[in-house]
Motif scaffolding. Structure first.
Motif, short mmCIF file in Angstrom:
data_model
loop_
_atom_site.label_atom_id
_atom_site.label_comp_id
_atom_site.label_asym_id
_atom_site.label_seq_id
_atom_site.Cartn_x
_atom_site.Cartn_y
_atom_site.Cartn_z
N GLN A 66 -36.55 -20.81 84.77
CA GLN A 66 -35.94 -21.26 83.52
C GLN A 66 -36.47 -20.49 82.32
O GLN A 66 -35.71 -20.16 81.41
N ASP A 67 -37.76 -20.20 82.32
CA ASP A 67 -38.39 -19.50 81.18
C ASP A 67 -38.92 -18.13 81.60
O ASP A 67 -39.96 -17.69 81.10
N HIS A 68 -38.21 -17.48 82.51
CA HIS A 68 -38.66 -16.17 82.97
C HIS A 68 -38.64 -15.14 81.84
O HIS A 68 -39.51 -14.26 81.78
N PHE A 69 -37.68 -15.23 80.95
CA PHE A 69 -37.58 -14.29 79.83
C PHE A 69 -37.11 -15.07 78.61
O PHE A 69 -35.94 -15.04 78.24
N ARG A 70 -38.04 -15.79 77.97
CA ARG A 70 -37.70 -16.60 76.81
C ARG A 70 -38.10 -15.84 75.56
O ARG A 70 -39.28 -15.80 75.18
N VAL A 71 -37.12 -15.27 74.93
CA VAL A 71 -37.32 -14.41 73.76
C VAL A 71 -36.37 -14.87 72.66
O VAL A 71 -35.19 -15.18 72.92
N TYR A 72 -36.89 -14.92 71.43
CA TYR A 72 -36.08 -15.24 70.26
C TYR A 72 -36.18 -14.06 69.28
O TYR A 72 -37.25 -13.49 69.10
N VAL A 73 -35.04 -13.74 68.67
CA VAL A 73 -34.98 -12.64 67.71
C VAL A 73 -34.65 -13.21 66.34
O VAL A 73 -34.04 -14.28 66.21
N ALA A 74 -35.07 -12.47 65.30
CA ALA A 74 -34.84 -12.87 63.91
C ALA A 74 -33.92 -11.86 63.25
O ALA A 74 -34.14 -10.64 63.34
N GLU A 75 -32.89 -12.37 62.56
CA GLU A 75 -31.93 -11.53 61.86
C GLU A 75 -31.96 -11.84 60.37
O GLU A 75 -32.13 -13.00 59.97
N LEU A 76 -31.76 -10.80 59.57
CA LEU A 76 -31.64 -10.95 58.13
C LEU A 76 -30.29 -10.39 57.69
O LEU A 76 -29.87 -9.33 58.16
N PRO A 77 -29.59 -11.08 56.80
CA PRO A 77 -28.28 -10.58 56.35
C PRO A 77 -28.44 -9.34 55.47
O PRO A 77 -29.34 -9.28 54.63
N GLN A 78 -27.60 -8.37 55.68
CA GLN A 78 -27.57 -7.16 54.88
C GLN A 78 -26.13 -6.83 54.53
O GLN A 78 -25.19 -7.47 55.02
N GLU A 79 -25.95 -5.81 53.71
CA GLU A 79 -24.60 -5.43 53.31
C GLU A 79 -23.78 -4.95 54.49
O GLU A 79 -22.58 -5.19 54.56
N SER A 80 -24.41 -4.26 55.42
CA SER A 80 -23.70 -3.74 56.59
C SER A 80 -23.61 -4.76 57.71
O SER A 80 -23.07 -4.46 58.76
N GLY A 81 -24.15 -5.96 57.52
CA GLY A 81 -24.13 -6.98 58.57
C GLY A 81 -25.54 -7.48 58.86
O GLY A 81 -26.48 -7.24 58.11
N GLN A 82 -25.66 -8.20 59.99
CA GLN A 82 -26.96 -8.73 60.40
C GLN A 82 -27.85 -7.60 60.92
O GLN A 82 -27.39 -6.71 61.63
N SER A 83 -29.12 -7.66 60.56
CA SER A 83 -30.09 -6.65 60.98
C SER A 83 -31.27 -7.34 61.66
O SER A 83 -31.84 -8.30 61.11
N LEU A 84 -31.63 -6.87 62.85
CA LEU A 84 -32.76 -7.44 63.58
C LEU A 84 -34.06 -7.00 62.92
O LEU A 84 -34.27 -5.81 62.65
N LYS A 85 -34.95 -7.98 62.69
CA LYS A 85 -36.21 -7.70 62.01
C LYS A 85 -37.44 -8.04 62.83
O LYS A 85 -38.55 -7.63 62.47
#
Length: 411
Positions: A66-85
């Protein structure tokens, strides 16, 4: 241009998706400071690419993966769209899932934006606090950080993590292993490990660490057992990554207890150093030469490569022996932990009325409860008794008349 902590934008944190794997691979290149951890994460990413759809499906209900690969990503809004930070990787530390581990927190910090990691309201802190609130079953969190990573260490301290122990990673080169293999290191009570020995290994693990670490780790005998499907998956990963695992424990027949344990993760192709896990009873520290000699003999069957071993600051005998042996300390890390208490939000009324306060004292209509003998016997009245036994009633009347007559004659 820096951003003040009061006006810092709130990031959108979500579970990882397949389209994010390329960005994660670029973020965790082996050229980073933690090259060893980055290499292991790269291997895990390659496996996740092949089985991402299956792992996503298994994460929806309780199971071994169930938790073999538990990863969360953070995105910030930008003019060109969402950007992973940034992203955070977590996993359960014990079988009871009461303690969880933060595997890594990484933030894409530009030269002009160092506050993304160091700011108390930055991306790193937002990822950590999201997981602290998301995983409700976690009572304690643990992590391991290199003492030279000042920014990452400050991030964890700002979010309530406190040091538990200092760990030292040692490197035994191939020449030293050849020398150790030549010594006589016979252990007559060295036994292979199976699920039947889980309780012995659990007792050894408890006695080999301070009470505080024992409470934080919160392990039980189930943590030292290997499930069937998890064992099959581990065998497949070992075959795919050209690795093999060898383990054993030393049994003390008089005390009927395990006094030493080792686990070797061997590299068949010699591309990576061999890794060793070692647990020794504090009263049997004389086992260190024998156990290291036994591991050195096993290593000789594989391509020549170094051996990595870890020690904690409360294991003074192990550190003194490794220094005397000539092992090289290659890395110093800090083991940290934090406790979490989740509070339920309760909505309270604005005012309390007298009727609500005295509600418990009001009479509540209830249905009568029959007695335990009500269905066996029903109360019988005098008239019903006479109908049932008229002779008894006639005889009783004669006795009464006889007694009255006798009384009159007596008088």
């Amino acid at each position: 241009m820096t951003v003040s902590s009061d006006n810092y934008p709130k990031a959108l944190i979500r579970p990882v998706q397949y389209r994010d794997l390329d960005w994660l691979e670029a973020m965790t290149t082996p050229t980073n400071q933690m090259a060893k951890n980055s290499a292991s994460f790269q291997e895990q990413l390659q496996q996740v690419r092949r089985w991402f759809a299956l792992l996503k499906f298994l994460s929806w209900f309780p199971n071994s993966f169930q938790d073999h690969f538990r990863v969360y990503v953070a995105e910030l809004p930008q003019e060109s769209g969402q950007s992973l930070k940034g992203f955070i990787h977590i996993s359960p530390f014990n079988r009871g899932r009461s303690t969880w581990r933060v595997e890594r927190v990484m933030v894409a910090c530009d030269e002009g934006q160092p506050e993304l990691l160091t700011n108390p309201k930055g991306i790193g802190s937002q990822l950590l606090r999201y997981c602290l609130e998301k995983v409700w079953e976690a009572r304690t969190w643990v992590l391991e950080v290199n003492i030279n990573e000042k920014n990452t260490l400050a991030l964890y301290r700002q979010n309530g993590f406190q040091p538990l122990a200092q760990l030292t990673y040692w490197l035994l080169d191939s020449q030293l292993l050849e020398t150790l293999a030549q010594h006589n290191s016979e252990l007559p009570n060295l036994l292979p490990v199976s699920n039947a020995d889980a309780h012995l290994l659990y007792q050894l693990d408890c006695v080999s660490m301070p009470p505080l670490l024992r409470q934080v780790f919160d392990r039980n005998p189930q943590d030292f057992k290997t499930r069937f499907f998890a064992g099959l998956c581990s065998k497949w990963q070992q075959w795919f990554n050209e690795k093999e695992v060898a383990q054993g424990y030393v049994f003390e027949p008089q005390r009927k207890a395990a006094i030493g344990y080792f686990k070797l993760t061997l590299s068949k192709d010699g591309s990576q150093p061999h890794q060793a896990q070692l647990i020794v009873h504090p009263a049997y520290t004389w086992l260190y030469p024998n156990l290291l000699g036994q591991m050195a003999q096993i290593v000789q069957k594989y391509p020549s490569q170094n051996l990595e071993l870890v020690s904690a600051d409360y294991q003074h005998e192990r550190e003194e022996y490794l220094e005397k042996l000539g092992a090289n300390p290659i890395e110093h890390t800090l083991l940290m932990s934090r406790s979490v208490w989740h509070k339920l939000k309760e909505t309270k009324p604005e005012g309390l009325h007298l009727s609500e306060m005295l509600q418990g004292l009001q009479a509540v209509p209830r249905t009568p409860i029959p007695t335990r003998f009500s269905w066996l016997k029903k109360p019988v009245t005098l008239s019903e008794k006479n109908k049932i036994n008229p002779q008894h009633h006639h005889q009783k009347n004669e006795n009464n008349s006889l007694e009255s007559s006798e009384k009159i004659d007596y008088d």
